[in-house]
Design a protein around this motif. Structure first.
Motif, short mmCIF file in Angstrom:
data_model
loop_
_atom_site.label_atom_id
_atom_site.label_comp_id
_atom_site.label_asym_id
_atom_site.label_seq_id
_atom_site.Cartn_x
_atom_site.Cartn_y
_atom_site.Cartn_z
N PHE A 23 3.16 9.97 2.18
CA PHE A 23 4.02 9.78 3.34
C PHE A 23 5.41 10.36 3.07
CE2 PHE A 23 7.12 7.21 5.71
CZ PHE A 23 6.66 7.36 7.00
N GLY A 24 5.92 10.13 1.86
CA GLY A 24 7.22 10.70 1.51
C GLY A 24 7.19 12.21 1.51
N LEU A 25 6.06 12.79 1.06
CA LEU A 25 5.90 14.25 1.10
C LEU A 25 5.96 14.75 2.53
CD1 LEU A 25 5.07 17.03 -0.07
CD2 LEU A 25 2.71 16.24 0.01
N ASP A 81 2.74 13.67 13.86
CA ASP A 81 3.96 13.23 13.19
C ASP A 81 3.62 12.06 12.26
OD1 ASP A 81 7.14 13.22 13.32
OD2 ASP A 81 6.46 11.14 13.34
N PRO A 82 4.12 12.05 11.01
CA PRO A 82 3.76 10.98 10.08
C PRO A 82 4.19 9.59 10.54
CG PRO A 82 5.51 12.36 9.17
CD PRO A 82 4.98 13.06 10.38
N GLU A 83 5.23 9.51 11.37
CA GLU A 83 5.70 8.20 11.84
C GLU A 83 5.06 7.80 13.16
OE1 GLU A 83 10.00 6.96 10.36
OE2 GLU A 83 10.06 8.78 11.58
N TYR A 132 0.85 -1.20 0.00
CA TYR A 132 0.00 0.00 0.00
C TYR A 132 0.88 1.24 0.00
CZ TYR A 132 -3.09 3.67 1.92
OH TYR A 132 -3.78 4.81 2.14
N SER A 133 0.48 2.22 -0.79
CA SER A 133 1.15 3.51 -0.78
C SER A 133 0.14 4.57 -1.17
CB SER A 133 2.32 3.52 -1.77
OG SER A 133 2.97 4.77 -1.78
N LEU A 134 0.03 5.60 -0.33
CA LEU A 134 -0.90 6.69 -0.62
C LEU A 134 -0.23 7.64 -1.61
CD1 LEU A 134 -3.59 8.09 0.10
CD2 LEU A 134 -2.37 9.31 1.91
N PRO A 135 -0.74 7.74 -2.83
CA PRO A 135 -0.07 8.58 -3.83
C PRO A 135 -0.10 10.05 -3.44
CG PRO A 135 -2.22 7.84 -4.62
CD PRO A 135 -1.95 7.10 -3.34
N PRO A 136 0.91 10.83 -3.86
CA PRO A 136 0.99 12.25 -3.49
C PRO A 136 0.06 13.12 -4.32
CG PRO A 136 2.86 11.68 -4.85
CD PRO A 136 2.08 10.41 -4.66
#
Length: 447
Positions: free
Chosen positions: A247-249, A286-288, A209-213
């Motif tokens: 998440f990377g953003l 915090d995202p983490e 799973y990855s939430l697209p930016p």
């Protein structure tokens, strides 16, 4: 952004701005009018807009209704009012006996108080009903850990199918849908094990799973909005470094030093472009870790859930009304908190906006769809109602303050004190308007 382009954008937002203002002002003034009528106080004029009337008619009760040239407000003028702001009273000698019986200033203090308070209350009722209606139309996401459906945003190898009840994920027992998204968001595309109940069979699967930016909504007044980021934009890079997920953003902006300018690489409907902005410090999760902390924030959101949609549950009328009350109350408490921070915590006063910013926000929300636009009407209605309850003479709250003093003293506040209070209130309101407009102009020039 070029100044002329920014001003042109603001002008294009005028139609939705006028629509928003007309609805909010009409409801506010109608609250005054209808409760005044119930209290035996006659309204001479009900105006939407200020200045020269463009359209007017008189109803069977003798109230003149009108739409005026300047769509910047409105008023109800009751019998006995010296002006539309109800800032003074006419001499009873100028009124007929019939008029004196229905004049505003001759009504009992509780009738006047109810009439004045009805405007802000009508704004709150509008907000509650709008939020409730939106909740009934859209429903609400179920808290059950069940995958309702997969949209086009879901990765092809996500592993889930519609109807899966998630039992465990990455070794953790799952009891709510929010837990699914919270765990998956941090995996950022890495494969994790899961156990699901699929049609009565308990099976083990691997989930990716990855939430697209992809930007679904923009927070009005925040750096992304000011820089020109639009809903639907895909953020592909920050300062030249590729971004592959939301998440990377978040991780790329989390540890930036304050006041650091960044350049966003954006894919807008297949067209690459770059926009520069300076994130502002805001408290958010915090995202983490999920722990609230001050972080650089640009003001963008993704609401797609990465293509994993929970089961929708229809809201009944009572549930929807409760939701409407909660949303309205949250806006009120949030605004009061900001006022408190202004006084005691040196809050960022650049967040105060005036007519230009409201016009821009109206247009931005209209561009994001009917739901966003109607929701913005509810937000602004609450804000207008709360502002009018501030205990400042010339505002409804100031009138209520004087009526409270009158009720305690057993007689009205003296004319001189009323005049002084009105002048002080007028100065305060004008100062706030000038400051808010200064913020608007400064932001446009800086854009």
């Amino acid at each position: 952004m070029d100044l002329l382009a920014s001003l042109w954008n603001t002008l294009t937002y005028l139609p939705p701005f006028i629509a928003v203002l007309a609805v909010v002002v009409f409801v506010h003034e109608y609250g005054h009018y209808i409760v005044g009528r119930w209290c035996g106080i006659h309204a001479e004029v009900f105006s939407i807009g200020m200045g020269k009337p463009l359209l007017r008619w008189t109803d069977r009760r003798g109230t003149r209704w009108q739409i005026a040239a300047l769509p910047i407000g409105g008023f109800v003028k009751f019998v006995g009012d010296m002006d539309p702001a109800s800032a003074g009273r006419r001499d009873d000698g100028e009124l007929t006996e019939e008029q004196r019986a229905v004049a505003f200033h001759n009504a009992a203090v509780w009738r006047r108080a109810l009439t004045v308070a009805a405007g802000p209350v009508a704004n709150f009722i509008l907000s509650i009903l709008v939020f409730a209606a939106l909740a009934m139309v859209a429903g609400r996401a179920s808290e059950e850990p069940v995958i309702g459906q997969l949209t086009e945003h879901a990765p092809a190898d996500v592993g889930f199918v519609a109807g899966d009840r998630v039992l465990t994920l990455d070794g953790q027992e799952i009891t709510t849908y929010a837990e699914i998204l919270k765990i998956l968001h941090k995996t950022d595309g890495a494969p994790v094990p899961a156990t699901v109940d699929r049609g009565g069979d308990v099976i083990d699967i691997t989930v990716r799973y990855s939430l697209p930016p992809v930007i679904d909504s923009i927070s009005p007044g925040m750096p992304a909005s000011r820089a020109g980021v639009l809903p639907g934009d895909v953020i592909t890079a920050i300062n030249g470094e590729a971004v592959h997920s939301f998440f990377g953003l978040q991780m790329a902006t989390r540890d930036l030093p304050p006041e650091t300018e960044i350049t966003l690489g954006i894919d807008r409907a297949g067209e690459p472009l770059e926009l520069s902005l300076i994130p502002v410090m805001r408290e958010r999760g915090d995202p983490e870790t999920g722990v609230n902390m001050m972080q650089p924030t640009i003001g963008v959101r993704s609401t797609s859930r990465g293509g994993l949609v929970p089961v929708a549950v229809w809201r009944g009328p009572l549930d929807a009304l409760e939701h409407g009350v909660d949303r309205t109350w949250n806006i009120i408490t949030g605004t009061l908190t900001f006022f408190g921070d202004m006084i005691f915590a040196n809050a960022d006063l650049s967040n105060i906006g005036g007519p230009i910013r409201i016009a821009e926000m109206s247009g931005e929300q209209a561009e994001q769809g009917a739901f966003n636009f109607v929701g913005f009407i509810a937000v602004l209605s609450t804000a207008i109602g709360l502002l009018n309850l501030m205990p400042i003479p010339i505002l409804d709250g100031g009138h209520l303050m004087f009526y409270g003093i009158e009720a305690l003293r057993g007689r009205p506040v003296g004319g001189s004190a009323m005049q002084v209070g009105t002048m002080i209130g007028l100065c305060l309101v004008l100062s706030l308007m000038v400051f808010a407009t200064y913020n608007d102009i400064s932001r446009v020039l800086a854009g």
